[in-house]
Design a protein around this motif. Sequence first.
Motif, PDB file in Angstrom:
ATOM      1  N   SER A  38       2.863  -1.058  -5.129  1.00  0.00           N
ATOM      2  CA  SER A  38       1.935  -0.543  -4.502  1.00  0.00           C
ATOM      3  C   SER A  38       1.359   0.686  -5.483  1.00  0.00           C
ATOM      4  CB  SER A  38       2.113   0.152  -3.160  1.00  0.00           C
ATOM      5  OG  SER A  38       3.136   1.370  -3.326  1.00  0.00           O
ATOM      6  N   GLY A 410       0.959   3.690   6.094  1.00  0.00           N
ATOM      7  CA  GLY A 410       1.758   2.590   6.734  1.00  0.00           C
ATOM      8  C   GLY A 410       3.279   2.603   6.750  1.00  0.00           C
ATOM      9  N   SER A 411       3.564   3.879   6.409  1.00  0.00           N
ATOM     10  CA  SER A 411       5.214   3.948   6.272  1.00  0.00           C
ATOM     11  C   SER A 411       5.418   5.608   6.837  1.00  0.00           C
ATOM     12  CB  SER A 411       5.883   3.839   5.010  1.00  0.00           C
ATOM     13  OG  SER A 411       7.014   4.215   4.744  1.00  0.00           O
ATOM     14  N   SER A 416       1.889   5.056  -0.459  1.00  0.00           N
ATOM     15  CA  SER A 416       1.459   4.231  -1.486  1.00  0.00           C
ATOM     16  C   SER A 416       1.527   4.516  -2.650  1.00  0.00           C
ATOM     17  CB  SER A 416       0.009   3.680  -1.009  1.00  0.00           C
ATOM     18  OG  SER A 416      -0.298   2.583  -1.900  1.00  0.00           O
ATOM     19  N   TYR A 421       7.504   2.290  -0.473  1.00  0.00           N
ATOM     20  CA  TYR A 421       6.437   2.032   0.402  1.00  0.00           C
ATOM     21  C   TYR A 421       6.332   0.718   0.576  1.00  0.00           C
ATOM     22  CZ  TYR A 421       1.832   2.233   2.388  1.00  0.00           C
ATOM     23  OH  TYR A 421       0.705   2.135   3.552  1.00  0.00           O
ATOM     24  N   ASP A 423       3.912  -1.417   4.040  1.00  0.00           N
ATOM     25  CA  ASP A 423       3.348  -1.077   5.516  1.00  0.00           C
ATOM     26  C   ASP A 423       3.826  -1.873   6.318  1.00  0.00           C
ATOM     27  OD1 ASP A 423       1.733  -0.755   7.635  1.00  0.00           O
ATOM     28  OD2 ASP A 423      -0.327  -1.179   6.416  1.00  0.00           O
ATOM     29  N   SER A 425       3.669  -0.975   9.851  1.00  0.00           N
ATOM     30  CA  SER A 425       3.094  -0.658  10.961  1.00  0.00           C
ATOM     31  C   SER A 425       3.083  -1.868  11.815  1.00  0.00           C
ATOM     32  CB  SER A 425       1.619  -0.132  10.902  1.00  0.00           C
ATOM     33  OG  SER A 425       0.782  -0.801  10.086  1.00  0.00           O
ATOM     34  N   TRP A 683       9.116   2.566  13.120  1.00  0.00           N
ATOM     35  CA  TRP A 683       7.730   2.351  13.726  1.00  0.00           C
ATOM     36  C   TRP A 683       8.080   1.883  15.269  1.00  0.00           C
ATOM     37  CZ3 TRP A 683       2.718   3.409  12.881  1.00  0.00           C
ATOM     38  CH2 TRP A 683       2.264   3.497  11.446  1.00  0.00           C
TER      39      TRP A 683
END
Length: 739
Positions: A38, A410-411, A416, A421, A423, A425, A683
Amino acid sequence: MSHDDVGPRAVKRSVVFLTAGALAVPALAACSADEEVSKPVAAQDIAPAARTLLADGGTLRWAVDAVPGTLNTFQADSGAATTRVAGAVLPSMFRLDTNGRPEIDQDYLESAKVESTEPKQVVVYRLNKRAVWSDGRKIGADDFAAQWHALSGRDSAYWTARNAGYDRIEKVERGANSHEVKVTFGKQYADWRSLFSPLYPKDVTGSPNSFNDGARTGLKVTSGPFSVKNVDAKAGTITLARNPRWWGRSAKLSEIVLVAVPRDQRAAALAGGKIDMAEIDPEEAGRITFAAGNQGSTSLRGPSGTATADAASASAPAEPSGSAAEPSSAEPSSAGPGGESGASSGERQTLRGFALHKSLEPAYTQLALNGSRGPLSDERVRRAVARALDRKELAGLVLKPLGLPVVPVGSHLALSGQDAYADNSGALGEQDTAQAQTLLSEAGWVPGGPIKEEKKKTAGSEEKKSSEPSQKKSSEPSEKKSSGPEEKKTAGADATKAAGSDGKNAGGDDKGPRNEPGDPAQEHDQSGMPGAYAPKGTAAPAGTTGAVVAKDGKPLQLRFVLPSGAGSATLRTVGDRIARMLEKVGIRTEITKVPDDSYFKDHVAAGDYDLALYSWPASAYPATDARPIYAKPVPAADGSLSIEQNYTRIGTDQVDQLFAQAIASLDGKEERDLVRKADARIWAAAGSIPLYQRPQLTVTRSDLANAGSFGFQTPVYENMGFLKKGARPPASPSASPSS
């Protein structure tokens, strides 16, 4: 004030309804498939310039929140200013690059690597042969050993705030020569690069007295491009002077003076010529841009060097498009006649000589859900709350008006650009009203059900404590009363009537400005937009919400605690929009505004909330630093709940096990994958919902180079300086300083 400044290095079990198998399949498959590297969402913005363009000398006056109570970063009362001083005057074996990843600091190290793993992990540091302390002594194994002893946790005479990693070391000794340090671990430690950064001299760490008291108000021995010249708590300044014994590239500045200036006073201090550099809130950015813009100035620029009309809109009233920003003291209504800024002509002239640098902080804001009590102890209700949120819209409220990329985080464990990292979600799912309502129904909360009316509160009842007792824990003091009055408003109180007895939502949008909840100066919203606050007892306009869900005659109502200070307008704006999103699925929110100084300690840390907004900084070492934030709470010997830093009180054995495996793995890829798996499960448990990376706005003198909004990167203090007369920085913001 930023209560969001809680760091992972500072000092009832939830009921899990999903099986391990249900979590593992969708969440971990997506996570393990993500092998792409990322990139940071926004680049740093520091006005880069070659060192040859910089003048030799000059004093940089840099605003900080306060003069810290200690210059020892390993003590509980250290703060951001402590870290800033340490970065300029002390060695760090590793520093962070622009992607938030650790890299060797070659001023101190030639190399550092794991030499063996069997029978034990051994790391050998090969020091730069020129590295010395300011008293002329060579940096060596004695300094490493003294710091290990102080931070190992084995000697309680040392008052330390953290010892993670140092408690895994078995011994520290000299290597093959005086420039080598050999560290042997009793337990394998993946994040060994986090250790000895900063490194204090043995003069500080060699005894409990020197550690506890000797480094609080000064550092006699240092080793960096600068040294500590003076700490004046009364004047609110810390003066750092160029270190004559520094062997690296000589610092361009003669001095850096850290000046204590509260955030709400920084615009005035900049305009008054009292400081040269300050990180500011969006409200202040709008005020400064507005004042300078009235004179036709374009010197307040963003990363590309262009004028920042976007920054001014950050404090303007919200537009019905849904890209509204937080209220601000810089709104036109607060300006003088004819829309002129309240600043004097001299101040406006001064502001024309400043530049605004925009990036994103290595920190993110989250919605925290207290899973220790009430409806949120049911995971289905927490997941319903999460599915009701449009995270991109919430990120847009804060970032779009500033011209920053609108990308939800997202983490929980990395941002990012960092190695860990990904995502994850998807383990929880995107915004979906129907799914949120289904989850509520499965938990027994149904729309249109009978609601037992409660007795009306008296006028004085708004200042009473919540009727639910807060959780106590061994690591935090028990709950205290707020140091000031609380202001409350309930969203969706008459939603059932407004939606009709069948509980159906007639439709309508959720856009437009809305007053801050509980504002005593506003009895109702003058904008007339749907969902606006009205006098108590007024039914909500049709089409603004779903029917309130209820169970056993009680509506689903959550206490949403927010700070009331001037510097917390962004959090209140985001909180207000969250409340409106929850109304759409039938969840009431009682928004309670509390004084800034009691917000975190007396409410978030004490568990006296259902919903709250606060931030965590990202770490290059999530296996170490994030573990206490998500560790499963356990009963303490005295019967209280030990939560470490897990203020949502939600944790699982699986997450704990993944952290334990990650912290002991010396395979970088394996550690990263384990951290990502832990994040996916965090999450799924829906204890906290990451929303957006916080904006980083820094105003500097326009002739100051290599300083501004650093993003992830550790500042390079020796490269900061003022441009020579007539010099111009490179047009490209991607240029990097060189010798």
